[in-house]
Design an enzyme around this catalytic site. Structure first.
Site, PDB file in Angstrom:
ATOM      1  N   ARG A  77      -2.330  -1.854  -3.583  1.00  0.00           N
ATOM      2  CA  ARG A  77      -3.415  -1.101  -3.512  1.00  0.00           C
ATOM      3  C   ARG A  77      -3.247   0.121  -4.411  1.00  0.00           C
ATOM      4  NH1 ARG A  77      -4.523   3.481   0.393  1.00  0.00           N
ATOM      5  NH2 ARG A  77      -6.513   4.231  -0.244  1.00  0.00           N
ATOM      6  N   ASN A 119       0.883  -1.209   0.176  1.00  0.00           N
ATOM      7  CA  ASN A 119      -0.014   0.100   0.106  1.00  0.00           C
ATOM      8  C   ASN A 119       1.058   1.128  -0.084  1.00  0.00           C
ATOM      9  OD1 ASN A 119      -1.751   1.949   0.478  1.00  0.00           O
ATOM     10  ND2 ASN A 119      -2.962   0.851   2.082  1.00  0.00           N
ATOM     11  N   GLU A 152      -8.794  -4.694   4.294  1.00  0.00           N
ATOM     12  CA  GLU A 152      -8.321  -4.503   3.122  1.00  0.00           C
ATOM     13  C   GLU A 152      -7.358  -5.451   2.594  1.00  0.00           C
ATOM     14  OE1 GLU A 152      -8.647  -0.181   4.220  1.00  0.00           O
ATOM     15  OE2 GLU A 152      -9.509   0.135   1.890  1.00  0.00           O
ATOM     16  N   HIS A 200     -12.395   3.906  -1.391  1.00  0.00           N
ATOM     17  CA  HIS A 200     -12.690   2.660  -0.364  1.00  0.00           C
ATOM     18  C   HIS A 200     -13.220   1.643  -0.995  1.00  0.00           C
ATOM     19  CE1 HIS A 200     -12.521   5.825   3.170  1.00  0.00           C
ATOM     20  NE2 HIS A 200     -11.314   5.538   2.793  1.00  0.00           N
TER      21      HIS A 200
END
Ligand code: ADP
Length: 387
Positions: A76, A7, A369, A165
């Site tokens: 991500r 991320n 996530e 999101h």
């Protein structure tokens, strides 16, 4: 199998190595390693960019993993524009497409692209998958994603609502439907992802049909340091009469507003404590945040043609019983009734906190996530024959 989940923030890089079973499920203790590299690109930090940050990660991993090999990497990525409606296996063309989307996410997309290139250079045979924050919302109908601005701003500059999101809203929608025993394709709900950043999503037939964030993650709800919705004329007024420039405006709305701007504190726990102790500004902040949220729930109840569930998730949504209570009290006109004891229970499992009589069930569903990215990475890499 080990999946590296990355991320990349504008100045940070978070990673996890997660174990995923061959059938896509996870063992009881799936996190094999995790870490955070911060202050990337900050003078004096010794880490100039995300390529160097990944070198740092690699050193840490060699120590922890020894001979164990990573099977694939999942990233991500904040912005997938209109091009990416689902996670994708990474090719050079995909990396270039992410770089071309940089105008939409100037801090995040270039950082993610650097990480993708660094891994492709160092481990050319490792499959990489990108999972976008925006993809899940690509199912929104045009009336939800259009701004009432001149047409050319959309057609020439891509100015529209994208939403964020998405990985979390998608995961939580599936778990909530399953918890209630409703087929996802028939499931209508309002999902409230309340973390440092916060967004509400309207779910119809298991898909996103509206969401509170917009062209950027600034729009919508009151957040830790972001204002959410404001009258755009405030911005022109401040530029014209108070000599704000673009950078100052960005900082004001993204970093100095929200709970912090109203109460002096961005952390919901502390704002609630202060409000409880009777501090007026903290009470105002809680009232503004919960009122705004309740209005979105009411609006989205209409958007989805009648919600079958209201679902709380992320840091505040999962952990803050008092904040949930202030929001749910405002939803009484919808026939929502929560069980005060169930609301106070602490658990890591998805759960219903409404009474039997409630017109709409209320759930708390923990999000994850990193887990979702690891599972999607395995799935996409397999589907594309890369694993
Ligand atoms: P991020 O968006 O950074 O992933 P999180 O989902 O971790 O954020 O949520 C962070 C927020 O959750 C912070 O505002 C924090 O105050 C809030 N939070 C965490 N635990 C609690 C709690 N027990 N009560 C109230 N707020 C909490």
């Amino acid at each position: 199998m080990l999946i590296l989940v990355i991320n990349s923030g504008s100045s940070s890089l978070k990673y996890q190595v997660r174990e995923v079973n061959a059938d896509g499920t996870e063992p009881a203790d799936p996190v094999v390693a995790k870490g955070l590299v911060e202050r990337i690109g900050v003078p004096g930090s010794g880490i100039d960019n995300h390529v160097e940050a990944l070198e740092r990660v690699n050193e840490e991993l060699e120590e922890i993993l020894g001979d164990r090999q990573i099977a694939a990497a999942g990233h991500r990525v904040v912005h997938g524009g209109e091009r990416f409606k689902a996670p994708a296996l990474v090719t050079m063309e995909v990396i270039r497409a992410i770089e071309r989307l940089a105008p939409l996410a100037p801090l995040h997309n270039p950082a993610a692209a650097q990480g993708l290139r660094a891994i492709a250079d160092r481990w050319p045979d490792m499959p990489q998958v990108v999972v976008f924050d925006t993809s899940f919302h690509q199912t929104m109908p045009e009336e939800a994603w259009r701004y009432a601005l001149p047409d050319a701003l959309y057609t020439e500059n891509g100015i529209r609502r994208y939403g964020f999101h998405g990985t979390s809203h998608d995961l939580v929608t599936g778990i909530a439907a399953e918890t209630l025993g409703i087929d996802r394709d028939d499931f209508n709900a309002v999902i409230l992802h309340l973390g440092n950043g916060a967004s509400a999503t309207a779910i119809r037939g298991g898909r996103s049909v509206d969401t509170s964030m917009g062209y950027t993650p600034l729009a919508g709800l009151v957040m830790g340091t972001r204002s959410g919705d404001v009258d755009p004329s405030i911005i022109t007024h401040l530029i014209r009469n108070h000599h704000y420039d673009a950078e100052q405006m960005d900082r004001l709305l993204n970093n100095e507003s929200g709970l912090l701007g109203m109460s002096g504190n961005a952390d919901m726990r502390q704002v609630l404590d202060s409000a409880h102790a009777g501090h007026r500004r903290a009470r105002t902040a809680i009232k503004v945040a919960s009122y705004r949220l309740a209005k979105y729930v009411g609006g989205y109840h209409v958007a989805v043609g009648g919600a079958q569930a209201i679902v709380f998730t992320a840091g505040i949504g999962e952990n803050s019983a008092p904040f949930r209570a202030t929001v749910l009290d405002r939803l009484e006109p919808l026939g929502v009734e929560y069980d005060a004891e169930k609301n106070l229970e602490r658990s890591h499992a998805p759960r219903v906190i409404s009474t039997e009589e409630s017109a709409i069930p209320v759930l708390v569903v923990p999000t994850n996530e990193e887990m979702a990215i690891a599972q999607l990475t395995l799935k996409v890499a397999r589907q594309q024959g890369a694993l």
